[in-house]
Design an enzyme around this catalytic site. Sequence first.
Site, PDB file in Angstrom:
ATOM      1  N   CYS A 174      10.127  15.381 -48.835  1.00 40.45           N
ATOM      2  CA  CYS A 174      11.576  15.404 -48.632  1.00 40.45           C
ATOM      3  C   CYS A 174      11.800  15.861 -47.204  1.00 40.45           C
ATOM      4  O   CYS A 174      11.616  17.039 -46.890  1.00 40.45           O
ATOM      5  CB  CYS A 174      12.254  16.355 -49.615  1.00 40.45           C
ATOM      6  SG  CYS A 174      14.016  16.583 -49.250  1.00 40.45           S
ATOM      7  N   CYS A 221      15.232  18.234 -46.815  1.00 42.14           N
ATOM      8  CA  CYS A 221      15.279  19.606 -47.328  1.00 42.14           C
ATOM      9  C   CYS A 221      13.970  19.857 -48.064  1.00 42.14           C
ATOM     10  O   CYS A 221      12.925  19.841 -47.432  1.00 42.14           O
ATOM     11  CB  CYS A 221      16.505  19.859 -48.196  1.00 42.14           C
ATOM     12  SG  CYS A 221      16.944  18.523 -49.313  1.00 42.14           S
ATOM     13  N   SER A 222      14.022  20.089 -49.356  1.00 36.49           N
ATOM     14  CA  SER A 222      12.780  20.324 -50.094  1.00 36.49           C
ATOM     15  C   SER A 222      12.926  19.831 -51.525  1.00 36.49           C
ATOM     16  O   SER A 222      12.477  20.476 -52.457  1.00 36.49           O
ATOM     17  CB  SER A 222      12.416  21.807 -50.076  1.00 36.49           C
ATOM     18  OG  SER A 222      13.523  22.590 -50.502  1.00 36.49           O
ATOM     19  N   CYS A 223      13.568  18.665 -51.710  1.00 34.40           N
ATOM     20  CA  CYS A 223      13.740  18.089 -53.041  1.00 34.40           C
ATOM     21  C   CYS A 223      12.377  17.919 -53.709  1.00 34.40           C
ATOM     22  O   CYS A 223      11.433  17.415 -53.097  1.00 34.40           O
ATOM     23  CB  CYS A 223      14.418  16.726 -52.958  1.00 34.40           C
ATOM     24  SG  CYS A 223      16.074  16.814 -52.266  1.00 34.40           S
TER      25      CYS A 223
END
Lengths: 89, 211, 103
Positions: B116, B119-121
């Site tokens: 991702c 962000c940090s999905c």
Amino acid sequence: MHRVKVRTDMPPGHVRTPSYLRGKVGVTERVLGPFPNPENLAYGHSGTPLPLYRVRFTMAEIWGADAETPNDTLEAEIYAHWLEPADAA
Amino acid sequence: MPHDHADHLSPSGHPYRPDDDHPLSYWQTLEIAVRELLVEKEITTAADIAEQIDAMDARNPTMGAQVVARYWTEPEFATALLADGAKATREMGFDIGPMKLIALPNRPDLHNIVVCTLCSCYPRNLLGLPPDWYKSRAYRSRTVREPRKVLAEFGVTLPESTEVRVHDSTADMRYIVIPNRPARTEGLDQAALAALVTRDSMIGTGIARTP
Amino acid sequence: MGGDAAGPVPTDQHDFALWEKRVDALMVLCSGKGLFTVDGLRRVLEDMGEESFETMTYYERWIASVNQNLIEAGAYTTAELATKMTQVQARGDTYGEASDASG
């Protein structure tokens, strides 16, 4: 599958279209959604429902001559309003 | 009393970092203040917060591994998982909340890897919280440009004839890679197969273990 | 960030501290109640700028963003927050002491 081009716009603020894909041409792999527009949600507004496309690009298209392996691919989810048909181009 | 996890072991089997005896930081002060205000305003309760922490702690990669093992052994489930990853996963009894899931099967000529960049999905409701490296600037920056070099750092080297497909998890979907089933596992049951499925193999930075 | 040059992928792993898990839980609970969305969380994280990646940890950035979204949503005021933070700090010098509102 449709050939699509990601818009090149560079607005300030929160969008979910990665910069490195702007202006690149890919093919739609599947359509998802509708999902509320995150550009509305991010600012506390209710989101306009939009189709969401999974678009497949080649590494050659994204990185040109710098591509690590040109035939490798990348897929990303792009909201409908960031895509335009590429066939006319 | 605040919920106390001091007796628990983390999903990785290590004790939690002691955070009670370090000097209080500005951001910890903010966390305590925000939490107490939310409880005072009756937006949430201490019990709800504790329950949410427990629910998140209970999620870990073994859940995803069971999904993969079933995909390998039950063709009907494999079809259902590809058609609707979230529905098929829920029907196995996993509480994945509102998460929407797409399963990405590897093939001998195709290797999937998930990142991702924005962000940090991460499929946190199936695999638990992401590893620190998944959230790092290095992984997020480089995976879309030089996935083979990143894979090599994780010990995965693929022939040119295998296409690498990077999935930038940019919006509403979450992804789980279905690694290739290792050779010589024909006689194994689902539990034994699930034990071969590592967290990294479901992100795409690893492959399944061989028995 | 996607496509930028960067060094090797770091391999260190830490187990989340209790205060980090609480930040995570607050985000899930507040978004579940419709106070703000994950998009709002991301918008503030991005507005904090690249330098916040160098100066703050992951959940430090998160609590800063959660707080800003909650103030925007009207969950509480900055004045209420200010008073509460001062009270919290006065309880002690460690996270454990400051978390204990009973004293």
